[in-house]
Design an enzyme around this catalytic site. Structure first.
Site, PDB file in Angstrom:
ATOM      1  N   ASP A 152     -58.748 -19.989   7.724  1.00 14.26           N
ATOM      2  CA  ASP A 152     -58.891 -19.918   9.186  1.00 14.26           C
ATOM      3  C   ASP A 152     -59.805 -21.035   9.698  1.00 14.26           C
ATOM      4  O   ASP A 152     -59.530 -21.639  10.741  1.00 14.26           O
ATOM      5  CB  ASP A 152     -59.424 -18.536   9.591  1.00 14.26           C
ATOM      6  CG  ASP A 152     -58.482 -17.422   9.162  1.00 14.26           C
ATOM      7  OD1 ASP A 152     -57.263 -17.600   9.313  1.00 14.26           O
ATOM      8  OD2 ASP A 152     -58.963 -16.397   8.656  1.00 14.26           O
ATOM      9  N   HIS A 158     -59.254 -11.495   8.676  1.00 17.67           N
ATOM     10  CA  HIS A 158     -58.235 -12.498   8.354  1.00 17.67           C
ATOM     11  C   HIS A 158     -56.844 -11.987   8.729  1.00 17.67           C
ATOM     12  O   HIS A 158     -55.932 -11.960   7.920  1.00 17.67           O
ATOM     13  CB  HIS A 158     -58.317 -12.849   6.865  1.00 17.67           C
ATOM     14  CG  HIS A 158     -57.289 -13.854   6.419  1.00 17.67           C
ATOM     15  ND1 HIS A 158     -57.248 -15.137   6.892  1.00 17.67           N
ATOM     16  CD2 HIS A 158     -56.268 -13.748   5.555  1.00 17.67           C
ATOM     17  CE1 HIS A 158     -56.232 -15.783   6.328  1.00 17.67           C
ATOM     18  NE2 HIS A 158     -55.617 -14.961   5.517  1.00 17.67           N
TER      19      HIS A 158
END
Ligand code: APR
Length: 316
Positions: free
Chosen positions: A151, A178
């Site tokens: 990310d 996530h």
């Protein structure tokens, strides 16, 4: 430097193979222990011909003992990837058992190792590993990481594109979880500062949150992110290796057991890494009002996913 042993569980997979390659190139690794249920002798033979001093061993089957014993870092990309139309949460039923089994193996054979979990859904399976280790009396919360590094990697890349910078010079922490709206990129804390606002900012955040799905769609049924994920996992592993070797001030964001947000037991934040894993959790830090709101909105989905992981362990 002391050479470290790194185990990869799921090493013949789409992530496992490029990750093994990247790790084979790191001179701070003494031995790479490759494990998978299939195809592993071929991957190991292939990799072993590369002209670096990192030695390669391999094992298969349901017994993780020979792979885990003496491992300093265990990286786990084992499990099923997403197909188009699937959310990360849809992988839970298959992948929960994989993480459960690996954590059992770790409790028995290498309770002092550092565990980096890539298997999705990370939000729910990191709690599985922690609960298994806790039940075995072997949990060290400083050493269990959910690899949400991709990310940050994606955010750095996308922001670099917008501001016209070299992605290697951009650094943006991503907190939360996530999956979907639990992914919270902190653009307000970008280095160098990135002046991105209004519609451009909301588009950027949505792109980061949906970036995995962007890859799943583009791969049209052939799986999810593998190359960028392998890169991200190698970045976290390399940072951990440098910290184990005594380098100071290494910071990576990861999804870990944490008390920075009282409502949820697990949360990704920037962490200072050290010889024992997490040296210091840097917490949420200063957030913009919009980022604070994103944290609030992430709490319910996170709570649900964490509860699912904990329930899985209770039901065994
Ligand atoms: N033990 C060891 N290896 C396993 C096990 C297990 N219990 N279960 C599955 N594997 C192996 C498979 O044999 C396969 O080689 O894990 C590998 C997974 O590879 P792929 O199917 O190619 O999946 P990949 O794209 O690498 O994704 C793996 O990472 O990002 C996450 O969502 C993704 O959960 C998925 C995981």
């Amino acid at each position: 430097n002391f050479k470290h042993n790194v185990a990869i569980i799921g090493a013949s997979g789409g992530i496992g193979q490029p990750l093994s390659l990247l790790l084979k190139l790191n001179p701070n690794i003494g031995e790479l222990r490759l494990h998978d249920l299939k195809d592993i002798p071929g991957v190991a033979a292939d990799l072993s011909h590369i002209e670096t001093a990192v030695s390669v061993s391999h094992a298969d089957g349901r017994d993780y003992g020979s792979t885990l014993k003496g491992a300093d870092i265990i990286v786990v990309p084992a499990g099923m990837p997403r197909k188009p139309g699937m959310k990360r949460e849809d992988l839970f039923n298959t992948n929960a058992q994989v993480v459960y089994d690996v954590a059992k193996g770790m409790a028995e054979h290498s309770p002092d190792a550092i565990l980096i979990i890539i298997t999705n859904p990370i939000n729910a399976v990191v709690p599985i590993a922690c609960e298994v280790l806790k039940d075995a009396g072997k949990l060290n919360p400083r050493k269990i990481f959910g690899c949400s590094t991709l990310d940050s990697v994606r955010t750095n890349t996308f922001v670099a594109g917008i501001i016209g910078a070299d992605p290697k010079t951009v650094n943006i922490p991503v907190i939360g979880g996530h999956s979907g709206i639990t992914i919270i990129p902190l653009i307000s804390r970008s280095t160098p500062p990135a002046c991105i606002e209004g519609e451009q900012l909301s588009k950027l955040i949505t792109r980061v949150q949906d970036a995995g799905t962007e890859v799943v769609k583009a791969k049209a049924g052939k799986g999810s992110a593998t190359l960028s994920m392998a890169y991200a996992a190698s970045r976290l592993t390399f940072s951990m290796l440098r910290a184990l070797d005594g380098e100071a001030n290494i910071v990576e964001s990861a999804y870990v057991l944490s008390d920075v947000v009282p409502e949820v037991k697990y949360f990704a934040t920037p962490l200072v890494l050290g010889k024992c894993g997490i040296e210091k959790n840097l917490g949420l830090g200063k957030l913009s009002d919009a980022e604070q709101k994103m944290v609030c909105e992430a709490l319910e989905p996170l709570k649900k996913e964490i509860a699912k992981g904990e329930k899985f362990v209770q039901d065994q």
